[in-house]
Motif scaffolding. Structure first.
Motif, mmCIF file in Angstrom:
data_model
loop_
_atom_site.group_PDB
_atom_site.id
_atom_site.type_symbol
_atom_site.label_atom_id
_atom_site.label_comp_id
_atom_site.label_asym_id
_atom_site.label_seq_id
_atom_site.Cartn_x
_atom_site.Cartn_y
_atom_site.Cartn_z
ATOM 1 N N GLU A 170 0.861 -1.186 0.000
ATOM 2 C CA GLU A 170 0.000 0.000 0.000
ATOM 3 C C GLU A 170 0.894 1.233 0.000
ATOM 4 O OE1 GLU A 170 -3.401 2.331 2.628
ATOM 5 O OE2 GLU A 170 -3.197 0.158 2.870
ATOM 6 N N ALA A 171 0.668 2.110 -0.952
ATOM 7 C CA ALA A 171 1.487 3.318 -1.074
ATOM 8 C C ALA A 171 1.118 4.343 -0.015
ATOM 9 C CB ALA A 171 1.314 3.924 -2.459
ATOM 10 N N GLN A 172 2.104 5.135 0.386
ATOM 11 C CA GLN A 172 1.838 6.272 1.261
ATOM 12 C C GLN A 172 1.085 7.329 0.458
ATOM 13 O OE1 GLN A 172 2.366 6.767 4.443
ATOM 14 N NE2 GLN A 172 4.127 5.589 5.146
ATOM 15 N N MET A 173 -0.037 7.802 0.980
ATOM 16 C CA MET A 173 -0.826 8.834 0.314
ATOM 17 C C MET A 173 -1.025 10.021 1.259
ATOM 18 S SD MET A 173 -1.758 7.787 -2.768
ATOM 19 C CE MET A 173 -1.795 6.260 -3.716
ATOM 20 N N PRO A 174 -1.087 11.240 0.711
ATOM 21 C CA PRO A 174 -1.282 12.410 1.581
ATOM 22 C C PRO A 174 -2.692 12.494 2.162
ATOM 23 C CG PRO A 174 -1.269 13.058 -0.726
ATOM 24 C CD PRO A 174 -0.875 11.617 -0.691
ATOM 25 N N VAL A 247 -4.392 2.543 -5.515
ATOM 26 C CA VAL A 247 -5.197 2.384 -4.299
ATOM 27 C C VAL A 247 -6.017 1.097 -4.386
ATOM 28 C CG1 VAL A 247 -7.073 3.347 -2.916
ATOM 29 C CG2 VAL A 247 -5.301 4.861 -3.844
ATOM 30 N N LEU A 248 -6.589 0.843 -5.537
ATOM 31 C CA LEU A 248 -7.423 -0.347 -5.709
ATOM 32 C C LEU A 248 -6.612 -1.635 -5.578
ATOM 33 C CD1 LEU A 248 -9.666 0.841 -8.695
ATOM 34 C CD2 LEU A 248 -10.385 0.510 -6.312
ATOM 35 N N VAL A 249 -5.363 -1.619 -6.053
ATOM 36 C CA VAL A 249 -4.578 -2.848 -6.010
ATOM 37 C C VAL A 249 -4.156 -3.191 -4.584
ATOM 38 C CG1 VAL A 249 -2.198 -1.961 -6.267
ATOM 39 C CG2 VAL A 249 -2.859 -4.135 -7.345
ATOM 40 N N GLN A 270 12.733 -5.166 3.838
ATOM 41 C CA GLN A 270 12.091 -3.933 4.295
ATOM 42 C C GLN A 270 13.145 -2.928 4.764
ATOM 43 O OE1 GLN A 270 9.771 -3.591 8.190
ATOM 44 N NE2 GLN A 270 8.098 -3.788 6.696
ATOM 45 N N PRO A 271 13.179 -1.746 4.165
ATOM 46 C CA PRO A 271 14.183 -0.747 4.568
ATOM 47 C C PRO A 271 13.891 -0.193 5.957
ATOM 48 C CG PRO A 271 12.660 0.213 3.004
ATOM 49 C CD PRO A 271 12.322 -1.249 3.075
ATOM 50 N N GLU A 272 14.948 0.265 6.594
ATOM 51 C CA GLU A 272 14.810 0.826 7.940
ATOM 52 C C GLU A 272 13.957 2.087 7.927
ATOM 53 O OE1 GLU A 272 18.053 1.074 11.347
ATOM 54 O OE2 GLU A 272 18.394 2.620 9.830
ATOM 55 N N GLU A 273 14.071 2.860 6.834
ATOM 56 C CA GLU A 273 13.308 4.103 6.713
ATOM 57 C C GLU A 273 12.631 4.146 5.356
ATOM 58 O OE1 GLU A 273 14.120 8.925 6.309
ATOM 59 O OE2 GLU A 273 15.692 7.641 7.134
ATOM 60 N N ASP A 274 11.312 4.192 5.349
ATOM 61 C CA ASP A 274 10.582 4.186 4.084
ATOM 62 C C ASP A 274 9.437 5.185 4.148
ATOM 63 O OD1 ASP A 274 9.398 3.596 1.644
ATOM 64 O OD2 ASP A 274 9.778 1.453 1.841
ATOM 65 N N LYS A 275 9.482 6.184 3.259
ATOM 66 C CA LYS A 275 8.438 7.196 3.221
ATOM 67 C C LYS A 275 7.546 7.058 1.988
ATOM 68 C CE LYS A 275 11.177 10.558 5.842
ATOM 69 N NZ LYS A 275 11.800 11.924 5.863
ATOM 70 N N SER A 276 7.739 5.980 1.226
ATOM 71 C CA SER A 276 6.975 5.798 -0.006
ATOM 72 C C SER A 276 5.866 4.774 0.124
ATOM 73 C CB SER A 276 7.912 5.382 -1.149
ATOM 74 O OG SER A 276 8.820 6.424 -1.448
ATOM 75 N N VAL A 277 6.107 3.733 0.906
ATOM 76 C CA VAL A 277 5.096 2.708 1.127
ATOM 77 C C VAL A 277 4.895 2.519 2.624
ATOM 78 C CG1 VAL A 277 5.653 1.544 -1.035
ATOM 79 C CG2 VAL A 277 6.747 0.796 1.080
ATOM 80 N N ILE A 278 3.775 1.886 2.994
ATOM 81 C CA ILE A 278 3.441 1.695 4.402
ATOM 82 C C ILE A 278 4.022 0.368 4.882
ATOM 83 C CG2 ILE A 278 1.560 1.514 6.072
ATOM 84 C CD1 ILE A 278 -0.166 3.159 4.138
ATOM 85 N N SER A 279 5.016 0.433 5.740
ATOM 86 C CA SER A 279 5.712 -0.768 6.197
ATOM 87 C C SER A 279 4.779 -1.732 6.925
ATOM 88 C CB SER A 279 6.879 -0.382 7.105
ATOM 89 O OG SER A 279 7.837 0.402 6.405
ATOM 90 N N GLU A 280 3.815 -1.201 7.669
ATOM 91 C CA GLU A 280 2.888 -2.067 8.406
ATOM 92 C C GLU A 280 2.080 -2.958 7.468
ATOM 93 O OE1 GLU A 280 4.159 1.213 10.934
ATOM 94 O OE2 GLU A 280 3.295 1.154 8.903
ATOM 95 N N ARG A 281 1.806 -2.463 6.271
ATOM 96 C CA ARG A 281 1.070 -3.286 5.300
ATOM 97 C C ARG A 281 1.966 -4.410 4.775
ATOM 98 N NH1 ARG A 281 -1.994 -0.834 7.656
ATOM 99 N NH2 ARG A 281 -3.587 0.613 6.896
ATOM 100 N N GLU A 282 3.258 -4.158 4.686
ATOM 101 C CA GLU A 282 4.191 -5.223 4.317
ATOM 102 C C GLU A 282 4.184 -6.322 5.376
ATOM 103 O OE1 GLU A 282 7.468 -2.488 1.892
ATOM 104 O OE2 GLU A 282 7.847 -3.060 3.974
ATOM 105 N N ASP A 283 4.144 -5.907 6.643
ATOM 106 C CA ASP A 283 4.088 -6.874 7.740
ATOM 107 C C ASP A 283 2.833 -7.736 7.625
ATOM 108 O OD1 ASP A 283 6.360 -5.551 8.626
ATOM 109 O OD2 ASP A 283 5.309 -4.434 10.192
ATOM 110 N N GLU A 284 1.709 -7.098 7.330
ATOM 111 C CA GLU A 284 0.444 -7.826 7.192
ATOM 112 C C GLU A 284 0.507 -8.790 6.015
ATOM 113 O OE1 GLU A 284 -2.914 -5.154 7.032
ATOM 114 O OE2 GLU A 284 -1.987 -3.799 8.497
#
Length: 325
Positions: A170-174, A247-249, A270-284
């Motif tokens: 899931e991408a980071q969105m404003p 968003v749909l994907v 998973q990078p230590e610092e990521d501002k482009s994607v949501i790391s918690e969604r990677e965990d899920e």
């Protein structure tokens, strides 16, 4: 089994010089630079690096606004591991077909599945004919990681193993996803689906390493010089339709039943610092994969493969160990 990557094939010291005088010429001697036709008749660009005597092949799926060109160092590293390598330019990127050929800076698509079907055509019309029955490994970054997840869900059994690096589960969105969907739908309904989203700027020739997705200035500077020299590599923004599809994907990326169909081993870096994607969604996501493993990479931002030497070496050795097990 001893790892072949005991030290970095290319270090930050004299990085540009080594890339230009050693790595790029060696890759050029191996490279097949060509196009294939996807299922809808679009020309998709690829680079192939067939390695005589290889026991397996790596297929690279790049990230948003990138291209095969950006992964030359990773191609070289995979070759040092003993693999043939195949890298595709996703449509809307690099030298591949674009819906808006008069604006190289904006990425637009009709459906996210177009990327998946392009990748499948690439595997079936280019990779498999060249590599025969050898095992295929997927290496997929960011947006390419989302393409990879959808591919693994849709075509289980094609790849023997998969490495997802900072995948766009899931991408980071404003703004929240529901609001993003409503907003982008409105723009699409009034015919602005292929226009640049208002929050994205164009290519910035003054961009700096400090604000980049990289922790290695040498690697950042090297690729920035390529972008400055070639307008096709200056892609830098999304269209309203691309944002809507991304968003749909995300929902499909986290679909439990779809992910249960992924039987091959999956490594998520998973990078230590990521501002482009949501790391918690990677965990899920990785928790839903029957044979999934997550490894955190220290001293790295979103583009792990553009990290400082110590982080990059750890990353490469983690990948090589996974692929060779």
């Amino acid at each position: 089994m001893a790892l072949k990557i005991q030290s970095l094939p290319v270090s930050e010291e004299n990085y540009a010089e080594v890339m230009k005088e050693k790595v790029e010429p060696e890759l050029a001697a191996l490279r097949e630079d060509s196009f294939f036709e996807s299922v809808d008749g679009k020309n998709i660009h690829y680079e192939a690096y067939p390695l005589p005597g290889s026991e397996a092949a790596v297929v690279i799926s790049h990230g948003f606004t990138e291209s095969a060109e950006k992964f030359r160092e990773m191609v070289y590293c995979f070759i040092q591991m003993g693999y043939s390598v195949f890298a595709v330019d996703h449509r809307g990127h690099g030298k591949s077909f674009r819906y808006n050929p008069n604006d190289n800076q904006v990425v637009t698509i009709r459906r996210f599945d177009e990327y998946v079907e392009d990748l499948n055509a690439f595997v079936n019309t280019v990779v498999k004919p060249k590599e025969g029955g050898k095992p295929l490994y997927l290496y997929a970054h960011s947006m390419g990681g989302a393409v990879g997840v959808q591919y693994l869900q849709t075509y289980p059994g094609v790849f023997a193993k998969a490495v997802l690096t900072a995948p766009m589960i899931e991408a980071q969105m404003p703004i929240p996803p529901a609001v993003t969907l409503a907003m982008t739908r409105s723009y699409c309904l009034v015919g602005k689906q292929d226009q640049r989203v208002f929050v994205h700027k164009g290519f910035d020739p003054e961009s700096t390493y400090e604000t980049s997705h990289d922790t290695s200035k040498a690697r950042f500077d090297y690729y920035k010089a390529k972008r400055l020299a070639e307008p096709l590599y200056q892609t830098s923004a999304a269209s309203y339709r691309w944002v809507r599809e991304s968003v749909l994907v995300a929902k499909r990326n986290l679909d439990k039943k779809r992910n249960e169909s992924i039987k091959c081993p999956v490594l998520l870096c998973q990078p230590e610092e990521d501002k482009s994607v949501i790391s918690e969604r990677e965990d899920e996501f990785i928790a839903l994969i029957p044979n999934g493993k997550l490894v955190k990479i220290p001293d790295s931002r979103h583009e792990i493969y553009m990290s400082i030497d110590s982080a990059l070496l750890y990353y490469l050795q983690t990948i090589e160990k996974f692929l060779s097990e």
